[in-house]
Design an enzyme around this catalytic site. Structure first.
Site, short mmCIF file in Angstrom:
data_model
loop_
_atom_site.label_atom_id
_atom_site.label_comp_id
_atom_site.label_asym_id
_atom_site.label_seq_id
_atom_site.Cartn_x
_atom_site.Cartn_y
_atom_site.Cartn_z
N GLU A 214 -0.82 71.44 2.56
CA GLU A 214 0.02 72.02 1.52
C GLU A 214 -0.09 71.09 0.31
O GLU A 214 0.45 69.98 0.30
CB GLU A 214 1.47 72.09 2.01
N CYS A 248 6.12 70.90 -5.97
CA CYS A 248 4.79 71.48 -5.78
C CYS A 248 4.68 72.76 -6.60
O CYS A 248 3.62 73.08 -7.11
CB CYS A 248 4.47 71.71 -4.32
O1 TXE Z 1 0.05 61.76 -3.00
P1 TXE Z 1 -0.94 61.49 -1.79
P2 TXE Z 1 1.00 60.80 -3.84
C1 TXE Z 1 0.46 65.31 -6.06
C2 TXE Z 1 1.09 65.00 -7.41
C3 TXE Z 1 1.20 63.51 -7.39
C4 TXE Z 1 -0.08 63.12 -6.68
C5 TXE Z 1 -0.07 61.77 -6.01
O2 TXE Z 1 0.21 65.40 -8.43
O3 TXE Z 1 1.24 62.95 -8.67
O4 TXE Z 1 -0.20 64.12 -5.68
O5 TXE Z 1 1.07 61.61 -5.19
C6 TXE Z 1 -0.61 59.77 2.55
N1 TXE Z 1 -5.29 59.36 4.64
N2 TXE Z 1 1.45 65.64 -5.04
O6 TXE Z 1 0.37 59.47 -4.09
O7 TXE Z 1 -1.83 60.36 -2.06
C7 TXE Z 1 0.47 59.07 1.75
O8 TXE Z 1 0.82 57.85 2.38
C8 TXE Z 1 -4.15 59.81 5.18
C9 TXE Z 1 1.75 67.03 -4.86
O9 TXE Z 1 2.32 60.77 -3.17
O10 TXE Z 1 -1.58 62.80 -1.52
C10 TXE Z 1 1.58 60.11 1.73
O11 TXE Z 1 2.29 60.11 2.95
N3 TXE Z 1 -2.98 59.84 4.50
C11 TXE Z 1 2.47 67.27 -3.55
C12 TXE Z 1 0.81 61.42 1.64
O12 TXE Z 1 -0.49 61.13 2.11
C13 TXE Z 1 -2.97 59.41 3.22
C14 TXE Z 1 3.52 66.26 -3.20
C15 TXE Z 1 0.71 61.99 0.23
O13 TXE Z 1 0.02 61.07 -0.58
C16 TXE Z 1 -4.15 58.94 2.61
C17 TXE Z 1 3.09 64.92 -3.47
C18 TXE Z 1 -5.35 58.93 3.38
N4 TXE Z 1 -6.52 58.52 2.87
C19 TXE Z 1 2.12 64.66 -4.38
N5 TXE Z 1 -3.84 58.57 1.32
C20 TXE Z 1 3.05 68.66 -3.40
N6 TXE Z 1 2.34 69.56 -2.71
O14 TXE Z 1 4.16 68.93 -3.81
C21 TXE Z 1 -2.52 58.81 1.15
N7 TXE Z 1 -1.99 59.32 2.30
#
Ligand code: TXE
Length: 445
Positions: A214, A248
């Site tokens: 998602e 989101c």
């Molecule tokens: O997201 P990440 P972040 C988007 C939004 C935001 C950007 C970055 O644009 O500015 O993403 O946010 C884990 N392997 N959204 O840094 O990196 C991490 O620890 C496995 C939209 O929060 O995607 C966290 O638990 N896991 C979104 C989760 O992934 C990994 C909501 C999300 O991190 C990983 C949030 C890896 N290699 C952000 N790297 C929405 N759908 O609403 C990170 N994580």
């Protein structure tokens, strides 16, 4: 002080979840439902304390933290009311005393939920509640920006009667997420960015486990000339800036019919200027601090510079705001934007919006679909037929008529393209945690 889990600790947690799964599967559904209901009641009892933890941790304005916790009950009630009937065995063919064909649903096994920080209760419960009810054990990694909230959720589930090895919190950031993917999971359910979702898909591929993602969006709204301008502007401004623009399904771009463009801009800017920004603990605050701090300020400043350099007109905001206790960005509105600008193409995830003038429904539709993302799309107009014609051609998982930034537990939440794979919520969001078994039952002659 919370310490991150090492690879060895993550592996041990996986082994615990694996050995607990058989017994959890056998626990009658009624007992599982009781535990989830108790969890919901405990959240209700401790709401004020939980809202404060969430607000302190991620900067969500306190009234919005309370809203999230209030909304959780409706989500959970949906699963309490619908899991049994969704899982009920379905006889699809029957020849009396000869042959019967039946579909049943079995749990996937051990799943991991790598979760996001923007709505930890909503995006988390969309996964772990139906996963638990359908008999899976869950390794739950909250975002590093919402660890304390994640641990509070785990404590409450345990207190409600979910065994500790059935729902196991895993603490850490991206590296810990990768440790999870090194385990022999049966499914990975992720909420976060497209960039990380893509990496997770790649890491999960060789294991052939179920992958559900998602991800984010660049959600468009189209405002037609026959709307009540003040109410459309107020609704879409809230859709763009609620949760400091970090939803989101935040409204990320707006197209407005040329006949009402200037009037709409005025009404929109007036609404935005009324949003108070500051201490998230203050009841009057509508715009809080940015959860990712400087990382997000950088994204927003880059989009502002790019838009200005390409001729966009800044109507309000446009820069970081000086406030105590974190990184704040002024609610920002641009007009005269176009699709050469990052503001109209890349996810902003902050209190910033571009509003573009359009001449026709066809032009609006083409612009709405000019994106890699496809989470939600919205049309504001009087005529339901006109809205339907546009929305059925929009590449998005959710179609809104005269509303935006809305999620219902009764409807599937799914994305197209870079917005993700699979559905949470609705019946589909229960079945997604199961695998079907096909029964061919021939009676002895
Ligand atoms: O997201 P990440 P972040 C988007 C939004 C935001 C950007 C970055 O644009 O500015 O993403 O946010 C884990 N392997 N959204 O840094 O990196 C991490 O620890 C496995 C939209 O929060 O995607 C966290 O638990 N896991 C979104 C989760 O992934 C990994 C909501 C999300 O991190 C990983 C949030 C890896 N290699 C952000 N790297 C929405 N759908 O609403 C990170 N994580």
């Amino acid at each position: 002080m919370v310490t991150e889990d090492s690879l060895e600790q993550v592996h041990q947690k996986f082994l615990n979840a694996k050995s607990a799964q058989g017994a959890w599967r056998e626990v009658p559904l009624q007992k599982k439902l009781q535990a989830v209901k108790k969890f919901s009641d405990l959240v209700e009892d401790r709401k004020e304390k939980l809202a404060k933890i969430l607000t302190e941790e991620m900067g969500k304005p306190i009234t919005q933290s309370r809203n999230e916790l209030n909304g959780l009950k409706g989500r959970i009630d949906f699963f309490l009311e619908n899991t049994e009937k969704t899982l009920y065995p379905e006889t699809v063919f029957s020849e009396e005393k000869k042959l019967e064909e039946v579909i049943t649903h079995e749990p996937l096994g051990v799943i991991s939920n790598i979760s996001a920080w923007n709505y930890p209760y909503f995006v988390g419960s969309n996964v772990f509640i139906p996963a638990l009810l359908t008999g899976n054990t869950v390794l739950y990694k909250p975002s590093e920006f919402a660890t304390l909230t994640g641990l509070a959720i785990a404590d409450l589930l345990h207190e409600a009667g979910v065994p500790k090895d059935v729902f196991i919190p895993v603490v850490g950031a991206g590296k810990t997420g990768q440790y999870l993917l090194q385990q022999k999971l049966n499914g990975i359910f992720f909420t976060g960015s497209y960039a990380t979702g893509k990496k997770i898909s790649e890491m999960a591929a060789p294991q052939l486990m179920k992958v559900q993602l998602e991800l984010g969006g660049k959600d468009p709204v189209y405002v037609c000339e026959d709307v009540d301008v003040a109410s459309a502007a107020a609704g879409t401004a809230d859709g763009a800036m609620y949760n400091t623009g970090q939803s989101c399904c935040s409204v990320e771009r707006i197209y407005v019919q040329e006949k009402i463009y200037l009037k709409f801009l005025d009404a929109f800017v007036e609404t935005v200027k009324g949003f108070s920004m500051g201490d998230p603990m203050d009841e009057k605050t509508y715009i809080g601090r940015l959860t990712r701090g400087e990382l997000q300020i950088e994204v927003l400043e880059k989009q502002v510079q790019d838009a200005l350099s390409k001729g966009a007109k800044l109507l309000t905001g446009g820069k970081r705001a000086q406030r105590k206790g974190g990184a704040f960005f002024e609610p920002t509105v641009f007009s005269d934007v176009n699709h050469t600008m990052e503001l109209m193409r890349e996810e902003s995830f902050g209190p910033i919006i571009g509003i573009q003038k359009v001449a026709s429904d066809e032009q609006a539709l083409a612009l709405m679909n000019d994106t890699e993302y496809g989470l939600t799309a919205s049309v504001y107009c009087k005529d339901p037929e006109r809205a339907r014609k546009i929305l059925e051609k929009v590449h998005a998982g959710s179609a809104y008529w005269n509303c935006c930034d809305r999620v219902s537990p009764r409807l599937p939440w799914s994305g197209r393209g870079h917005s993700g794979i699979g559905s949470t919520l609705s019946k589909l969001g229960i079945l997604t945690f199961t695998q079907p078994k096909a029964w061919h039952r021939r009676y002895p002659t």
